[in-house]
Design a protein around this motif. Structure first.
Motif, PDB file in Angstrom:
ATOM      1  N   GLU A   1       0.856  -1.185   0.000  1.00  0.00           N
ATOM      2  CA  GLU A   1       0.000   0.000   0.000  1.00  0.00           C
ATOM      3  C   GLU A   1       0.894   1.237   0.000  1.00  0.00           C
ATOM      4  O   GLU A   1       1.929   1.249   0.665  1.00  0.00           O
ATOM      5  N   PRO A   2       0.499   2.241  -0.755  1.00  0.00           N
ATOM      6  CA  PRO A   2       1.323   3.454  -0.728  1.00  0.00           C
ATOM      7  C   PRO A   2       1.389   4.012   0.690  1.00  0.00           C
ATOM      8  O   PRO A   2       0.409   3.948   1.425  1.00  0.00           O
ATOM      9  N   GLY A   3       2.540   4.533   1.033  1.00  0.00           N
ATOM     10  CA  GLY A   3       2.686   5.095   2.373  1.00  0.00           C
ATOM     11  C   GLY A   3       3.382   4.151   3.332  1.00  0.00           C
ATOM     12  O   GLY A   3       3.975   4.592   4.314  1.00  0.00           O
ATOM     13  N   VAL A   4       3.331   2.875   3.029  1.00  0.00           N
ATOM     14  CA  VAL A   4       3.947   1.916   3.949  1.00  0.00           C
ATOM     15  C   VAL A   4       5.456   2.097   3.989  1.00  0.00           C
ATOM     16  O   VAL A   4       6.065   2.186   5.055  1.00  0.00           O
ATOM     17  N   ILE A   5       6.019   2.178   2.803  1.00  0.00           N
ATOM     18  CA  ILE A   5       7.476   2.342   2.748  1.00  0.00           C
ATOM     19  C   ILE A   5       7.899   3.625   3.446  1.00  0.00           C
ATOM     20  O   ILE A   5       8.880   3.650   4.190  1.00  0.00           O
ATOM     21  N   GLU A   6       7.148   4.671   3.205  1.00  0.00           N
ATOM     22  CA  GLU A   6       7.477   5.948   3.823  1.00  0.00           C
ATOM     23  C   GLU A   6       7.462   5.829   5.340  1.00  0.00           C
ATOM     24  O   GLU A   6       8.374   6.277   6.027  1.00  0.00           O
ATOM     25  N   LYS A   7       6.420   5.191   5.832  1.00  0.00           N
ATOM     26  CA  LYS A   7       6.292   5.093   7.284  1.00  0.00           C
ATOM     27  C   LYS A   7       7.376   4.190   7.869  1.00  0.00           C
ATOM     28  O   LYS A   7       7.930   4.470   8.930  1.00  0.00           O
ATOM     29  N   CYS A   8       7.643   3.149   7.140  1.00  0.00           N
ATOM     30  CA  CYS A   8       8.660   2.209   7.580  1.00  0.00           C
ATOM     31  C   CYS A   8      10.018   2.893   7.706  1.00  0.00           C
ATOM     32  O   CYS A   8      10.742   2.709   8.683  1.00  0.00           O
ATOM     33  N   SER A   9      10.336   3.695   6.724  1.00  0.00           N
ATOM     34  CA  SER A   9      11.631   4.365   6.776  1.00  0.00           C
ATOM     35  C   SER A   9      11.639   5.444   7.844  1.00  0.00           C
ATOM     36  O   SER A   9      12.680   5.732   8.428  1.00  0.00           O
ATOM     37  N   ALA A  10      10.453   5.985   8.100  1.00  0.00           N
ATOM     38  CA  ALA A  10      10.389   6.987   9.154  1.00  0.00           C
ATOM     39  C   ALA A  10      10.688   6.363  10.511  1.00  0.00           C
ATOM     40  O   ALA A  10      11.417   6.936  11.321  1.00  0.00           O
ATOM     41  N   TYR A  11      10.165   5.185  10.724  1.00  0.00           N
ATOM     42  CA  TYR A  11      10.480   4.467  11.962  1.00  0.00           C
ATOM     43  C   TYR A  11      11.979   4.334  12.133  1.00  0.00           C
ATOM     44  O   TYR A  11      12.542   4.597  13.183  1.00  0.00           O
ATOM     45  N   ALA A  12      12.604   3.866  11.066  1.00  0.00           N
ATOM     46  CA  ALA A  12      14.031   3.574  11.143  1.00  0.00           C
ATOM     47  C   ALA A  12      14.854   4.846  11.274  1.00  0.00           C
ATOM     48  O   ALA A  12      15.817   4.890  12.024  1.00  0.00           O
ATOM     49  N   ALA A  13      14.450   5.855  10.555  1.00  0.00           N
ATOM     50  CA  ALA A  13      15.208   7.099  10.595  1.00  0.00           C
ATOM     51  C   ALA A  13      15.114   7.733  11.970  1.00  0.00           C
ATOM     52  O   ALA A  13      16.030   8.419  12.414  1.00  0.00           O
TER      53      ALA A  13
END
Length: 401
Positions: free
Chosen positions: A237-249
DNA sequence: AGGTATTCACATGAAACTATTCTCTGAGTTAGG
DNA sequence: TAACTCAGAGAATAGTTTCATGTGAATACCTGT
Protein backbone atom coordinates in the motif's frame (compact mmCIF):
# COMPACT_ATOMS: atom_id res chain seq x y z
CA UNK A 1 -11.50 -33.24 6.02
CA UNK A 2 -11.05 -31.29 9.17
CA UNK A 3 -10.25 -27.74 9.85
CA UNK A 4 -6.51 -28.17 9.78
CA UNK A 5 -6.67 -29.94 6.48
CA UNK A 6 -8.63 -27.09 5.07
CA UNK A 7 -6.14 -24.66 6.47
CA UNK A 8 -3.32 -26.29 4.58
CA UNK A 9 -5.43 -26.40 1.44
CA UNK A 10 -6.03 -22.71 1.68
CA UNK A 11 -2.47 -22.11 2.53
CA UNK A 12 -1.39 -23.73 -0.71
CA UNK A 13 -4.01 -22.00 -2.79
CA UNK A 14 -3.37 -18.58 -1.40
CA UNK A 15 -0.64 -17.05 -3.41
CA UNK A 16 2.19 -15.47 -1.57
CA UNK A 17 2.95 -11.81 -1.37
CA UNK A 18 6.56 -12.70 -1.67
CA UNK A 19 8.50 -13.33 -4.79
CA UNK A 20 11.79 -13.78 -3.06
CA UNK A 21 11.84 -13.49 0.66
CA UNK A 22 15.59 -13.96 1.02
CA UNK A 23 16.08 -10.44 -0.28
CA UNK A 24 14.81 -9.14 3.02
CA UNK A 25 17.11 -11.22 5.18
CA UNK A 26 20.25 -9.73 6.58
CA UNK A 27 22.40 -12.30 4.82
CA UNK A 28 21.41 -10.94 1.44
CA UNK A 29 24.02 -9.04 -0.53
CA UNK A 30 22.43 -6.91 -3.23
CA UNK A 31 23.76 -6.46 -6.74
CA UNK A 32 24.59 -2.90 -6.07
CA UNK A 33 24.76 -0.90 -2.92
CA UNK A 34 23.26 2.51 -3.17
CA UNK A 35 24.35 5.64 -1.29
CA UNK A 36 27.62 4.00 -0.41
CA UNK A 37 29.54 4.45 -3.65
CA UNK A 38 32.10 6.68 -2.03
CA UNK A 39 32.84 4.36 0.85
CA UNK A 40 32.95 1.34 -1.38
CA UNK A 41 35.49 2.99 -3.61
CA UNK A 42 37.57 3.96 -0.66
CA UNK A 43 37.56 0.47 0.78
CA UNK A 44 38.41 -0.90 -2.63
CA UNK A 45 41.30 1.52 -3.02
CA UNK A 46 42.75 0.59 0.30
CA UNK A 47 42.42 -3.15 -0.11
CA UNK A 48 43.39 -3.42 -3.75
CA UNK A 49 47.13 -3.97 -3.14
CA UNK A 50 46.22 -7.30 -1.59
CA UNK A 51 45.62 -8.60 -5.08
CA UNK A 52 49.28 -8.07 -5.79
CA UNK A 53 50.18 -9.76 -2.52
CA UNK A 54 51.30 -6.47 -1.11
CA UNK A 55 50.03 -5.83 2.32
CA UNK A 56 47.31 -3.18 2.32
CA UNK A 57 46.98 -0.79 5.21
CA UNK A 58 44.97 -2.04 8.10
CA UNK A 59 41.53 -0.60 7.87
CA UNK A 60 39.07 0.55 10.43
CA UNK A 61 35.44 1.13 9.71
CA UNK A 62 33.07 3.03 11.94
CA UNK A 63 29.37 3.50 11.73
CA UNK A 64 26.21 2.87 13.63
CA UNK A 65 24.19 -0.29 13.20
CA UNK A 66 22.46 -0.66 9.89
CA UNK A 67 24.62 1.77 7.96
CA UNK A 68 25.88 -0.85 5.58
CA UNK A 69 29.34 -1.48 6.97
CA UNK A 70 29.23 -5.22 7.03
CA UNK A 71 27.37 -5.34 3.78
CA UNK A 72 29.91 -3.16 2.00
CA UNK A 73 32.87 -5.11 3.26
CA UNK A 74 31.32 -8.40 2.30
CA UNK A 75 30.54 -6.98 -1.09
CA UNK A 76 34.10 -5.87 -1.69
CA UNK A 77 35.53 -9.10 -0.39
CA UNK A 78 33.32 -11.08 -2.69
CA UNK A 79 34.59 -9.22 -5.74
CA UNK A 80 38.16 -9.40 -4.60
CA UNK A 81 37.78 -13.08 -4.06
CA UNK A 82 36.36 -13.56 -7.55
CA UNK A 83 39.16 -11.55 -9.08
CA UNK A 84 41.73 -13.44 -7.09
CA UNK A 85 40.49 -16.86 -8.10
CA UNK A 86 40.20 -15.99 -11.75
CA UNK A 87 43.75 -14.66 -11.72
CA UNK A 88 45.10 -17.42 -9.58
CA UNK A 89 46.05 -15.26 -6.68
CA UNK A 90 46.42 -16.78 -3.26
CA UNK A 91 44.11 -14.48 -1.39
CA UNK A 92 42.01 -15.59 1.51
CA UNK A 93 39.46 -13.56 3.35
CA UNK A 94 38.04 -14.43 6.69
CA UNK A 95 35.03 -12.81 8.23
CA UNK A 96 34.45 -13.12 11.95
CA UNK A 97 31.80 -11.59 14.08
CA UNK A 98 33.34 -11.04 17.48
CA UNK A 99 30.02 -10.72 19.21
CA UNK A 100 28.86 -14.23 18.58
CA UNK A 101 28.86 -16.14 21.80
CA UNK A 102 31.04 -19.23 21.80
CA UNK A 103 32.51 -18.41 18.44
CA UNK A 104 34.88 -15.53 18.62
CA UNK A 105 34.33 -13.73 21.87
CA UNK A 106 37.56 -14.64 23.59
CA UNK A 107 41.19 -14.66 22.56
CA UNK A 108 41.36 -18.43 22.57
CA UNK A 109 38.18 -18.89 20.60
CA UNK A 110 39.06 -16.24 18.09
CA UNK A 111 42.29 -17.93 17.18
CA UNK A 112 40.62 -21.33 17.30
CA UNK A 113 38.02 -20.08 14.87
CA UNK A 114 40.72 -18.79 12.55
CA UNK A 115 42.40 -22.17 12.62
CA UNK A 116 39.09 -23.71 11.73
CA UNK A 117 38.90 -21.43 8.72
CA UNK A 118 42.08 -23.07 7.54
CA UNK A 119 40.44 -26.43 7.82
CA UNK A 120 41.88 -27.67 11.07
CA UNK A 121 40.15 -28.40 14.30
CA UNK A 122 41.42 -27.55 17.72
CA UNK A 123 39.81 -28.55 20.98
CA UNK A 124 37.53 -26.00 22.58
CA UNK A 125 39.43 -26.11 25.81
CA UNK A 126 42.32 -27.81 27.47
CA UNK A 127 45.18 -26.32 25.51
CA UNK A 128 47.23 -23.33 26.58
CA UNK A 129 46.57 -20.21 24.54
CA UNK A 130 50.10 -19.86 23.21
CA UNK A 131 49.89 -23.40 21.91
CA UNK A 132 46.93 -22.27 19.86
CA UNK A 133 48.92 -19.32 18.58
CA UNK A 134 51.73 -21.62 17.53
CA UNK A 135 49.40 -23.86 15.59
CA UNK A 136 47.94 -20.82 13.93
CA UNK A 137 51.31 -19.39 12.98
CA UNK A 138 52.60 -22.58 11.47
CA UNK A 139 49.37 -23.03 9.60
CA UNK A 140 49.59 -19.53 8.20
CA UNK A 141 53.18 -19.76 7.20
CA UNK A 142 52.86 -23.00 5.32
CA UNK A 143 52.34 -21.23 2.06
CA UNK A 144 52.66 -17.80 0.62
CA UNK A 145 49.37 -16.05 0.84
CA UNK A 146 47.57 -12.86 1.60
CA UNK A 147 44.94 -12.90 4.27
CA UNK A 148 42.23 -10.36 4.83
CA UNK A 149 40.83 -10.72 8.28
CA UNK A 150 37.59 -8.92 8.98
CA UNK A 151 36.66 -8.52 12.61
CA UNK A 152 33.11 -7.34 12.91
CA UNK A 153 31.99 -5.67 16.12
CA UNK A 154 35.57 -5.51 17.23
CA UNK A 155 34.62 -3.12 20.00
CA UNK A 156 32.80 -5.93 21.76
CA UNK A 157 35.94 -8.00 21.70
CA UNK A 158 38.11 -5.27 23.10
CA UNK A 159 35.56 -4.45 25.74
CA UNK A 160 35.32 -7.98 26.92
CA UNK A 161 38.89 -9.11 26.96
CA UNK A 162 41.00 -6.01 26.59
CA UNK A 163 43.10 -4.82 23.72
CA UNK A 164 45.99 -7.18 24.24
CA UNK A 165 44.64 -9.54 21.65
CA UNK A 166 44.42 -6.76 19.12
CA UNK A 167 48.02 -5.94 19.81
CA UNK A 168 48.93 -9.57 19.20
CA UNK A 169 47.03 -9.56 15.96
CA UNK A 170 48.75 -6.47 14.68
CA UNK A 171 52.06 -8.06 15.46
CA UNK A 172 51.36 -11.30 13.66
CA UNK A 173 52.93 -10.00 10.48
CA UNK A 174 56.35 -9.64 12.02
CA UNK A 175 56.22 -13.30 13.04
CA UNK A 176 55.35 -14.55 9.61
CA UNK A 177 57.71 -15.18 6.75
CA UNK A 178 55.49 -16.22 3.90
CA UNK A 179 52.06 -14.91 4.59
CA UNK A 180 50.76 -11.50 5.32
CA UNK A 181 47.68 -10.57 7.14
CA UNK A 182 45.61 -7.44 6.85
CA UNK A 183 43.15 -6.48 9.54
CA UNK A 184 39.84 -4.87 8.85
CA UNK A 185 38.03 -3.83 12.00
CA UNK A 186 34.40 -2.90 12.03
CA UNK A 187 32.94 -1.07 14.98
CA UNK A 188 29.57 0.36 15.89
CA UNK A 189 31.13 2.48 18.49
CA UNK A 190 32.37 5.74 17.08
CA UNK A 191 34.69 6.52 19.94
CA UNK A 192 35.96 2.99 20.29
CA UNK A 193 39.53 3.64 19.30
CA UNK A 194 39.85 6.58 21.68
CA UNK A 195 40.38 4.37 24.69
CA UNK A 196 42.61 1.92 22.95
CA UNK A 197 46.24 1.37 23.66
CA UNK A 198 48.02 3.94 21.46
CA UNK A 199 50.25 1.30 19.90
CA UNK A 200 47.26 -0.74 18.90
CA UNK A 201 45.40 2.28 17.74
CA UNK A 202 48.09 3.49 15.41
CA UNK A 203 48.71 0.16 13.78
CA UNK A 204 45.13 -0.95 13.61
CA UNK A 205 43.67 2.16 12.15
CA UNK A 206 46.16 3.07 9.49
CA UNK A 207 43.12 3.95 7.46
CA UNK A 208 39.73 4.92 8.74
CA UNK A 209 36.40 5.15 7.06
CA UNK A 210 33.22 6.42 8.58
CA UNK A 211 29.83 5.27 7.41
CA UNK A 212 27.28 7.99 8.08
CA UNK A 213 23.69 7.04 8.88
CA UNK A 214 21.17 7.00 6.09
CA UNK A 215 18.51 9.63 6.10
CA UNK A 216 14.82 8.85 5.72
CA UNK A 217 14.80 9.43 1.97
CA UNK A 218 17.71 7.15 1.40
CA UNK A 219 16.13 4.43 3.46
CA UNK A 220 13.02 4.80 1.39
CA UNK A 221 14.99 4.20 -1.76
CA UNK A 222 16.72 1.23 -0.26
CA UNK A 223 13.45 -0.25 0.86
CA UNK A 224 11.85 0.30 -2.52
CA UNK A 225 14.69 -1.35 -4.24
CA UNK A 226 14.48 -4.42 -2.08
CA UNK A 227 10.73 -4.47 -2.07
CA UNK A 228 10.65 -4.54 -5.85
CA UNK A 229 12.57 -7.78 -5.84
CA UNK A 230 11.00 -9.28 -2.78
CA UNK A 231 7.32 -8.66 -3.39
CA UNK A 232 4.88 -8.96 -6.19
CA UNK A 233 3.90 -5.84 -7.95
CA UNK A 234 1.51 -3.61 -6.04
CA UNK A 235 1.71 -5.70 -2.93
CA UNK A 236 2.47 -2.66 -0.86
CA UNK A 237 0.00 0.00 0.00
CA UNK A 238 1.32 3.45 -0.73
CA UNK A 239 2.69 5.09 2.37
CA UNK A 240 3.95 1.92 3.95
CA UNK A 241 7.48 2.34 2.75
CA UNK A 242 7.48 5.95 3.82
CA UNK A 243 6.29 5.09 7.28
CA UNK A 244 8.66 2.21 7.58
CA UNK A 245 11.63 4.36 6.78
CA UNK A 246 10.39 6.99 9.15
CA UNK A 247 10.48 4.47 11.96
CA UNK A 248 14.03 3.57 11.14
CA UNK A 249 15.21 7.10 10.60
CA UNK A 250 13.84 8.04 13.96
CA UNK A 251 16.35 5.67 15.50
CA UNK A 252 19.49 6.62 13.64
CA UNK A 253 19.04 5.56 10.07
CA UNK A 254 19.18 1.88 10.70
CA UNK A 255 18.45 0.31 7.36
CA UNK A 256 18.61 -3.21 8.66
CA UNK A 257 15.86 -2.46 11.08
CA UNK A 258 13.71 -0.95 8.38
CA UNK A 259 14.12 -3.97 6.15
CA UNK A 260 13.39 -6.30 8.97
CA UNK A 261 10.29 -4.35 9.85
CA UNK A 262 9.05 -4.53 6.32
CA UNK A 263 9.58 -8.26 6.22
CA UNK A 264 7.69 -8.84 9.44
CA UNK A 265 4.87 -6.61 8.25
CA UNK A 266 4.63 -8.65 5.09
CA UNK A 267 4.57 -11.88 7.04
CA UNK A 268 1.78 -10.56 9.18
CA UNK A 269 -0.15 -9.43 6.15
CA UNK A 270 0.28 -12.76 4.50
CA UNK A 271 -0.79 -14.69 7.54
CA UNK A 272 -3.90 -12.61 7.91
CA UNK A 273 -4.81 -13.47 4.34
CA UNK A 274 -4.41 -9.99 3.00
CA UNK A 275 -3.19 -9.48 -0.53
CA UNK A 276 -1.64 -6.18 0.28
CA UNK A 277 0.65 -4.88 2.96
CA UNK A 278 -1.01 -1.96 4.66
CA UNK A 279 -0.10 0.53 7.30
CA UNK A 280 -1.87 -1.39 10.03
CA UNK A 281 0.26 -4.43 9.33
CA UNK A 282 3.27 -2.25 9.70
CA UNK A 283 2.12 -0.96 13.06
CA UNK A 284 1.52 -4.48 14.21
CA UNK A 285 4.94 -5.47 12.95
CA UNK A 286 6.61 -2.77 14.93
CA UNK A 287 5.00 -4.02 18.11
CA UNK A 288 5.88 -7.58 17.32
CA UNK A 289 9.48 -6.84 16.50
CA UNK A 290 9.84 -4.93 19.70
CA UNK A 291 8.22 -7.52 21.92
CA UNK A 292 9.91 -10.44 20.20
CA UNK A 293 13.25 -8.87 20.80
CA UNK A 294 12.60 -8.48 24.48
CA UNK A 295 10.92 -11.82 25.02
CA UNK A 296 13.67 -13.59 23.18
CA UNK A 297 16.34 -12.01 25.25
CA UNK A 298 14.49 -12.97 28.40
CA UNK A 299 13.91 -16.63 27.75
CA UNK A 300 17.57 -17.09 27.00
CA UNK A 301 18.57 -15.76 30.37
CA UNK A 302 19.49 -18.03 33.26
CA UNK A 303 17.14 -18.68 36.17
CA UNK A 304 18.60 -16.08 38.47
CA UNK A 305 18.15 -13.36 35.88
CA UNK A 306 14.58 -14.38 35.44
CA UNK A 307 13.93 -14.35 39.13
CA UNK A 308 15.30 -10.86 39.42
CA UNK A 309 13.21 -9.70 36.53
CA UNK A 310 10.22 -11.29 38.15
CA UNK A 311 10.95 -9.34 41.30
CA UNK A 312 10.92 -6.17 39.27
CA UNK A 313 7.61 -7.09 37.72
CA UNK A 314 6.17 -7.72 41.16
CA UNK A 315 7.03 -4.25 42.38
CA UNK A 316 6.32 -2.39 39.21
CA UNK A 317 2.55 -2.03 39.47
CA UNK A 318 2.94 -0.27 42.79
CA UNK A 319 5.12 2.58 41.72
CA UNK A 320 6.76 4.20 38.82
CA UNK A 321 10.34 4.09 40.02
CA UNK A 322 12.12 1.78 42.37
CA UNK A 323 15.62 1.18 43.61
CA UNK A 324 18.18 -1.61 43.70
CA UNK A 325 17.65 -2.24 47.38
CA UNK A 326 13.91 -2.69 47.05
CA UNK A 327 14.34 -5.16 44.23
CA UNK A 328 16.96 -7.02 46.18
CA UNK A 329 14.64 -7.43 49.15
CA UNK A 330 11.85 -8.83 47.02
CA UNK A 331 14.35 -11.02 45.26
CA UNK A 332 15.62 -12.48 48.52
CA UNK A 333 12.17 -13.43 49.68
CA UNK A 334 11.42 -14.98 46.31
CA UNK A 335 14.61 -16.98 46.54
CA UNK A 336 13.62 -18.30 49.92
CA UNK A 337 10.21 -19.25 48.62
CA UNK A 338 11.57 -21.19 45.71
CA UNK A 339 14.65 -22.34 47.64
CA UNK A 340 17.10 -21.06 45.10
CA UNK A 341 20.38 -19.82 46.44
CA UNK A 342 20.63 -16.10 46.91
CA UNK A 343 23.04 -14.01 44.91
CA UNK A 344 24.93 -11.15 46.47
CA UNK A 345 23.82 -7.62 45.99
CA UNK A 346 26.99 -7.02 44.03
CA UNK A 347 25.94 -9.54 41.47
CA UNK A 348 22.35 -8.36 41.35
CA UNK A 349 23.65 -4.90 40.67
CA UNK A 350 25.51 -6.20 37.64
CA UNK A 351 22.50 -8.11 36.44
CA UNK A 352 20.38 -5.00 36.66
CA UNK A 353 22.97 -3.20 34.60
CA UNK A 354 22.66 -5.93 32.01
CA UNK A 355 18.90 -5.61 31.91
CA UNK A 356 19.45 -1.96 31.24
CA UNK A 357 21.71 -2.83 28.33
CA UNK A 358 19.13 -5.20 26.95
CA UNK A 359 16.57 -2.45 27.09
CA UNK A 360 14.24 -4.32 29.41
CA UNK A 361 14.52 -1.70 32.09
CA UNK A 362 15.57 1.90 32.13
CA UNK A 363 18.05 2.53 34.88
CA UNK A 364 19.58 5.81 35.90
CA UNK A 365 22.07 6.27 38.65
CA UNK A 366 20.90 8.95 40.97
CA UNK A 367 21.94 10.24 44.32
CA UNK A 368 19.32 10.58 47.00
CA UNK A 369 21.64 12.69 49.04
CA UNK A 370 21.71 11.61 52.60
CA UNK A 371 19.81 8.52 51.60
CA UNK A 372 22.50 7.15 49.38
CA UNK A 373 23.17 6.50 45.77
CA UNK A 374 21.37 3.93 43.73
CA UNK A 375 19.85 3.03 40.43
CA UNK A 376 16.51 4.53 39.74
CA UNK A 377 14.79 1.83 37.76
CA UNK A 378 11.69 1.80 35.61
CA UNK A 379 10.41 -0.84 33.28
CA UNK A 380 10.76 0.21 29.69
CA UNK A 381 8.15 -2.08 28.20
CA UNK A 382 4.48 -1.40 28.04
CA UNK A 383 1.90 -3.24 30.03
CA UNK A 384 0.67 -5.89 27.67
CA UNK A 385 4.16 -7.14 26.93
CA UNK A 386 4.70 -6.88 30.61
CA UNK A 387 1.95 -9.34 31.32
CA UNK A 388 3.21 -11.71 28.71
CA UNK A 389 6.63 -11.67 30.26
CA UNK A 390 5.21 -12.26 33.68
CA UNK A 391 3.29 -15.31 32.56
CA UNK A 392 6.33 -16.58 30.77
CA UNK A 393 8.49 -16.22 33.83
CA UNK A 394 5.96 -17.86 36.08
CA UNK A 395 5.92 -20.80 33.79
CA UNK A 396 9.65 -21.12 33.46
CA UNK A 397 10.26 -20.63 37.17
CA UNK A 398 7.38 -22.88 38.21
CA UNK A 399 5.90 -20.35 40.52
CA UNK A 400 2.45 -18.93 40.76
CA UNK A 401 0.51 -16.44 42.90
C1' DA B 1 22.14 32.53 56.53
C1' DG B 2 26.00 30.42 54.63
C1' DG B 3 29.60 27.16 54.49
C1' DT B 4 31.64 22.54 55.57
C1' DA B 5 31.57 17.94 56.88
C1' DT B 6 29.07 13.62 57.22
C1' DT B 7 26.74 10.00 55.72
C1' DC B 8 23.89 6.87 53.32
C1' DA B 9 23.17 3.12 50.00
C1' DC B 10 24.58 1.75 46.80
C1' DA B 11 27.94 1.75 42.30
C1' DT B 12 32.10 0.18 40.42
C1' DG B 13 36.56 -2.41 40.18
C1' DA B 14 39.73 -6.04 40.92
C1' DA B 15 40.96 -10.32 42.35
C1' DA B 16 40.00 -14.69 43.71
C1' DC B 17 37.22 -18.71 43.93
C1' DT B 18 34.10 -22.67 42.02
C1' DA B 19 32.50 -25.83 38.87
C1' DT B 20 32.64 -27.72 34.38
C1' DT B 21 34.72 -29.24 30.33
C1' DC B 22 38.54 -30.64 28.01
C1' DT B 23 43.71 -32.07 26.94
C1' DC B 24 47.98 -34.17 27.97
C1' DT B 25 51.04 -37.13 30.49
C1' DG B 26 52.79 -40.76 32.72
C1' DA B 27 52.07 -44.74 35.82
C1' DG B 28 49.98 -49.00 36.16
C1' DT B 29 47.66 -52.87 33.86
C1' DT B 30 46.74 -56.15 30.39
C1' DA B 31 47.29 -59.22 26.48
C1' DG B 32 49.99 -61.21 23.16
C1' DG B 33 54.55 -62.92 21.66
C1' DT C 1 56.99 -55.33 25.21
C1' DA C 2 53.38 -52.83 22.94
C1' DA C 3 48.75 -51.31 23.68
C1' DC C 4 45.37 -49.77 26.72
C1' DT C 5 43.27 -47.54 30.85
C1' DC C 6 42.85 -44.22 34.05
C1' DA C 7 43.91 -40.82 37.51
C1' DG C 8 45.96 -36.41 38.13
C1' DA C 9 47.77 -31.92 36.57
C1' DG C 10 46.81 -28.02 33.98
C1' DA C 11 43.81 -24.82 30.84
C1' DA C 12 39.84 -22.09 29.40
C1' DT C 13 35.50 -20.21 30.65
C1' DA C 14 31.27 -18.64 32.97
C1' DG C 15 29.36 -17.26 36.93
C1' DT C 16 29.91 -15.78 41.18
C1' DT C 17 31.86 -14.01 45.85
C1' DT C 18 35.01 -11.16 48.59
C1' DC C 19 37.26 -7.19 49.49
C1' DA C 20 38.07 -2.46 48.52
C1' DT C 21 37.20 1.90 47.01
C1' DG C 22 34.29 5.58 44.96
C1' DT C 23 30.48 8.94 44.88
C1' DG C 24 26.60 12.88 44.72
C1' DA C 25 23.87 15.48 47.25
C1' DA C 26 20.47 15.78 51.30
C1' DT C 27 21.25 16.60 55.91
C1' DA C 28 23.87 17.70 60.30
C1' DC C 29 26.77 20.69 62.31
C1' DC C 30 29.32 24.81 62.79
C1' DT C 31 30.39 29.69 62.44
C1' DG C 32 30.10 34.36 62.48
C1' DT C 33 26.62 37.92 61.98
Amino acid sequence: MLKIGKFFENFLKQDSLFLDKSVLLSSYVPEEIIFREEQLQEVANILAPALKIEKPSNLFIYGKTGTGKTLSVRYILKYMHDTATSNNINLKSIYLNCKLKRVADTEYRLIAQLIKEFGQEVPATGLPTDEIYNIFYSLLDKEKQMILLVLDEIDQLAKKIGDEILYNLTRINSELKNSQICLIGISNNLVFSENLDPRVKSSLSEEEIVFPPYNALQIQDILRKRANIAFKKDAIEPGVIEKCSAYAAREHGDARRAINLLRVAAEIAERSGSTIISICHLDEAEQKVESDKIINSIINQPKQFQLILYSILLISPQKKFFFTGEIYDVYISLCKQSKLNVLTQRRVSDILAEFDMLGIIKAKIISKGRYGRTREIALSVDDNINLKIKELLEKSLHLSN
